[in-house]
Design a protein around this motif. Sequence first.
Motif, PDB file in Angstrom:
ATOM      1  N   LEU A 177       0.811  -1.210   0.000  1.00 39.29           N
ATOM      2  CA  LEU A 177       0.000   0.000   0.000  1.00 39.29           C
ATOM      3  C   LEU A 177       0.846   1.262   0.000  1.00 39.29           C
ATOM      4  O   LEU A 177       0.347   2.346  -0.260  1.00 39.29           O
ATOM      5  N   GLY A 178       2.134   1.125   0.288  1.00 44.71           N
ATOM      6  CA  GLY A 178       3.016   2.293   0.238  1.00 44.71           C
ATOM      7  C   GLY A 178       3.162   2.959   1.598  1.00 44.71           C
ATOM      8  O   GLY A 178       2.256   2.919   2.427  1.00 44.71           O
ATOM      9  N   PHE A 179       4.341   3.589   1.806  1.00 42.50           N
ATOM     10  CA  PHE A 179       4.571   4.363   3.036  1.00 42.50           C
ATOM     11  C   PHE A 179       3.692   5.600   3.036  1.00 42.50           C
ATOM     12  O   PHE A 179       3.375   6.144   1.988  1.00 42.50           O
ATOM     13  N   ASP A 180       3.339   6.067   4.249  1.00 44.78           N
ATOM     14  CA  ASP A 180       2.804   7.424   4.339  1.00 44.78           C
ATOM     15  C   ASP A 180       3.961   8.352   4.723  1.00 44.78           C
ATOM     16  O   ASP A 180       5.090   7.895   4.927  1.00 44.78           O
ATOM     17  N   ALA A 181       3.694   9.635   4.814  1.00 43.23           N
ATOM     18  CA  ALA A 181       4.764  10.605   5.026  1.00 43.23           C
ATOM     19  C   ALA A 181       5.537  10.301   6.310  1.00 43.23           C
ATOM     20  O   ALA A 181       6.766  10.394   6.359  1.00 43.23           O
ATOM     21  N   GLU A 182       4.816   9.893   7.349  1.00 39.15           N
ATOM     22  CA  GLU A 182       5.438   9.629   8.641  1.00 39.15           C
ATOM     23  C   GLU A 182       6.419   8.450   8.539  1.00 39.15           C
ATOM     24  O   GLU A 182       7.569   8.530   8.943  1.00 39.15           O
ATOM     25  N   GLU A 224      11.804   6.178   8.152  1.00 38.87           N
ATOM     26  CA  GLU A 224      12.721   5.285   7.445  1.00 38.87           C
ATOM     27  C   GLU A 224      13.922   6.073   6.917  1.00 38.87           C
ATOM     28  O   GLU A 224      15.055   5.602   6.977  1.00 38.87           O
ATOM     29  N   ALA A 225      13.658   7.276   6.451  1.00 35.86           N
ATOM     30  CA  ALA A 225      14.739   8.094   5.894  1.00 35.86           C
ATOM     31  C   ALA A 225      15.789   8.431   6.948  1.00 35.86           C
ATOM     32  O   ALA A 225      16.977   8.583   6.644  1.00 35.86           O
ATOM     33  N   MET A 226      15.324   8.526   8.211  1.00 33.49           N
ATOM     34  CA  MET A 226      16.259   8.824   9.296  1.00 33.49           C
ATOM     35  C   MET A 226      17.277   7.693   9.494  1.00 33.49           C
ATOM     36  O   MET A 226      18.305   7.877  10.139  1.00 33.49           O
ATOM     37  N   ARG A 227      16.998   6.530   8.984  1.00 30.59           N
ATOM     38  CA  ARG A 227      17.908   5.398   9.187  1.00 30.59           C
ATOM     39  C   ARG A 227      19.148   5.494   8.297  1.00 30.59           C
ATOM     40  O   ARG A 227      20.124   4.791   8.514  1.00 30.59           O
ATOM     41  N   CYS A 228      19.086   6.373   7.292  1.00 32.98           N
ATOM     42  CA  CYS A 228      20.211   6.503   6.359  1.00 32.98           C
ATOM     43  C   CYS A 228      21.359   7.231   7.051  1.00 32.98           C
ATOM     44  O   CYS A 228      21.171   8.293   7.640  1.00 32.98           O
ATOM     45  N   GLN A 279      13.981  15.624   5.529  1.00 35.71           N
ATOM     46  CA  GLN A 279      13.696  17.047   5.785  1.00 35.71           C
ATOM     47  C   GLN A 279      12.277  17.415   5.387  1.00 35.71           C
ATOM     48  O   GLN A 279      11.875  18.566   5.469  1.00 35.71           O
ATOM     49  N   GLY A 280      11.527  16.444   4.888  1.00 34.29           N
ATOM     50  CA  GLY A 280      10.132  16.698   4.519  1.00 34.29           C
ATOM     51  C   GLY A 280       9.963  17.303   3.136  1.00 34.29           C
ATOM     52  O   GLY A 280       8.859  17.649   2.735  1.00 34.29           O
ATOM     53  N   ASP A 281      11.060  17.421   2.378  1.00 35.01           N
ATOM     54  CA  ASP A 281      10.956  18.004   1.040  1.00 35.01           C
ATOM     55  C   ASP A 281      10.763  16.876   0.021  1.00 35.01           C
ATOM     56  O   ASP A 281      11.683  16.490  -0.696  1.00 35.01           O
TER      57      ASP A 281
END
Lengths: 276, 484
Positions: free
Chosen positions: B34-39, B44-48, B75-77
Amino acid sequence: MHKILYAEFLAQDIKRFRIQALKIAQKRKAGQFVIIRVRENGERIPLTIAGSDKKEGSVTIIVQGIGKTTKQLNKLKSGDSIMDIAGPLGKPSEIEKFGTTVVVGGGVGTAIAYPVAVALKEKGNHVISIVGAKTKDLVILEKEMKDTSDELFVTTDDGSYGFHGFVTDKLLQILNSGSKVDFVLAIGPIPMMKRIADVTKPFGIKTVVSLNPIMVDGTGMCGGCRATVDDKTVFVCVDGPEFDAHKVDFDLLTKRNRAYMREEKVAMEKFMKEML
Amino acid sequence: MQKISNKDRMKIPRQQMPEQEPLARVANFLEVNLGFDAELAKTEAMRCLQCPKPKCIEGCPVQIKIPEFILLISQGDFLGAAKKIKEDNMLPAICGRVCPQEEQCEVLCVTGKKNPPVSIGRLERFVADYEREVAGLSVPEPKPRTGRKVAVVGSGPAGLSCAGDLIQMGHAVTVFEALHELGGVLVYGIPEFRLPKTIVKGEIENLSKLGVEFVTNAVIGMTDTIDELLENEYDAVFIATGAGLPYFMNIPGENLIGVYSSNEFLTRVNLMKAYRFPEFDQPIIDVKGKNVIVVGGGNTAMDAVRTSKRLGAKNAYIMYRRSETEMPARIEEVHHAKEEGIEFRILTAPVEFIGDENGWLNGAKCIKMELGEPDSSGRRRPVPMAGSEYILDIDVAIIAVGNGSNPLISQTTPDINVNKRGNIIADENTCATSKKGVYAGGDIVSGGATVILAMGAGRKAAKAIDEYLKSLDVPVNQPAGSNA
Ligand SMILES: Cc1cc2nc3c(=O)[nH]c(=O)nc-3n(C[C@H](O)[C@H](O)[C@H](O)COP(=O)(O)OP(=O)(O)OC[C@H]3O[C@@H](n4cnc5c(N)ncnc54)[C@H](O)[C@@H]3O)c2cc1C
Ligand code: FES
């Protein structure tokens, strides 16, 4: 969308169309076919090209309304359109100077045999044609075949017109009369083509048939059209549609063509209801 | 953005992909993931770890700037992230769904050394979907026209990405497609539940808006030959016709009714929508309550077997002659298949199909295998175990053992060199073939591979074609209707 420039019934349930398709008209050779889709939700079906008019940019197809899609197609008139047409597909007939040739067309198969008869004639062959049908009203392209043949025989199963009997009977008569025949092309229902192959085999005459398996893409991509020829699997849409009649496994083809009988019935019933 | 240490980043667990429950999804053709939502995406992006020398990029066939786009997500962009990906990948909504990330970028992820790797593919998918839903697809400013025309043959990922680049370089592009529908394997092969067709349609509409012309029902080699394209209208040709000639196994009974190639089975269902028969006209053999085997271990096999389950098969088997570790399918597809109740018969192969007197398939004679010495592919060779044959009752068999190359073009263009398997021989860097002005890429060159490799080849070819067109000293044809 491809416009139907002209449509007329040749016999009951058998209709001839000229459809706009410039490229195909310019390129097609005898023996090749097109894949068409009548409407948006339609299935893809193969139809042999019966002729073309390069100037007008049209191809001629002759359709017998048997299943849902062909019946639906036969409801269309001049000025209507079909959704898709792709081609020309398949290998052209191998037209050589054989000498004396017999072209056999059974039922709507005559429409497919006709362009090959024309090509054989143009190549300088002596062309004997046998056109068969169940009954007089179902004989098609008699005049066209006559114009392109040196000799024409019409046969009807019920004797209502021409020779009373099957095309095979007529062919056997010709062969037994001692005429030297160098090449036979037979196009029609599978049982007819099989019997023709049986008739010519003892005489050792090169015999070619055009196969009509169920197809999807018509470009070699799906393998749905496979048949067994000379004990090997072929894809009829790209390796054929014409093959050596003495090597074709007709029984397998007959069976495979029944794969969707149940679904054809469902589709037909639905279509009939919608027509009411 | 809050400062966070690498140690803390490592502590964030890999975010789960929300998906349809197995029981629900086998009853529909809707997308499973179903895909990730923004949260979820931001977490997940913070894990990079934002490695200074990112390994992941090396694994990406088109070198997407992975840490950069992931940083933008954190960063939400999201729109910025989408733009960053599109610098290198034209089709992120598609690749995010179907790339084998576990053997490309994610396998090299440094986070992945100790913990599960960053979900690069899912993040890619998220930003592409976000962009489409929120901003709509963006159409870049048209470039000045060069007056040159290129014909692209085939509308799969290779053809589409090449067309997209060429049009933005200012060349006119016409894409010729043999089928009545555009998209190649993306529409006729990969099912709706893995790649919704609206996404592919959207990408194609975008190309149309940019000015790419599409001609369907054009079987090149038959309707027009490559030579005719070059003589009549086009300055260069890119051949991207894919690997579309199904292999069979050459075992007895293979022509029984009920034996399909995966291409035919999937084409009937995906392209012709046979799962909605009789609303759609093209039929497919009814598998409701029946037993289906799919022979093979790739993505195609997984797609076919999961499709048969959705069509109502009682038992749906994967039959594969090697072991599960050798399976070429994406791990996620194997995992999803198992969740959906697909039974795996590994180290087994059919040796014969058995039918009734009407020619209908009703059984498969199968033999068990053990793994022997490695073969030319480096994988251990399966060796049949004598006396291990058994009969499996089946109604439908789908052969998914790979594809060869379609000969329609090579037969009609003998001056394009092909190898002994029929694949077009093309330069690795420029995609140039042996014929002047003719380039080729994607599965027709590599044999069956991946969407991203096909896309990468399309882009390489576009660059090389652009250079070739600039080097031409023949004058550009006067546009039609000009008075010159
Ligand atoms: C069922 C299935 C599942 C897959 N799953 C994945 C996956 O999960 N991940 C992944 O990365 N890869 C997957 N793949 C592989 C991937 O789809 C292919 O590698 C990729 O699509 C190849 O792209 P292409 O552009 O070279 O060719 P294609 O996508 O095959 O497109 C070629 C197009 O050219 C057309 N064509 C052919 N001949 C002619 C002609 N003579 N004239 C005009 N047009 C012609 C065809 O009709 C077709 O539309 C899968 C493949 C299949 C079959
Ligand atoms: S119809 Fe699909 S391969 Fe012949």
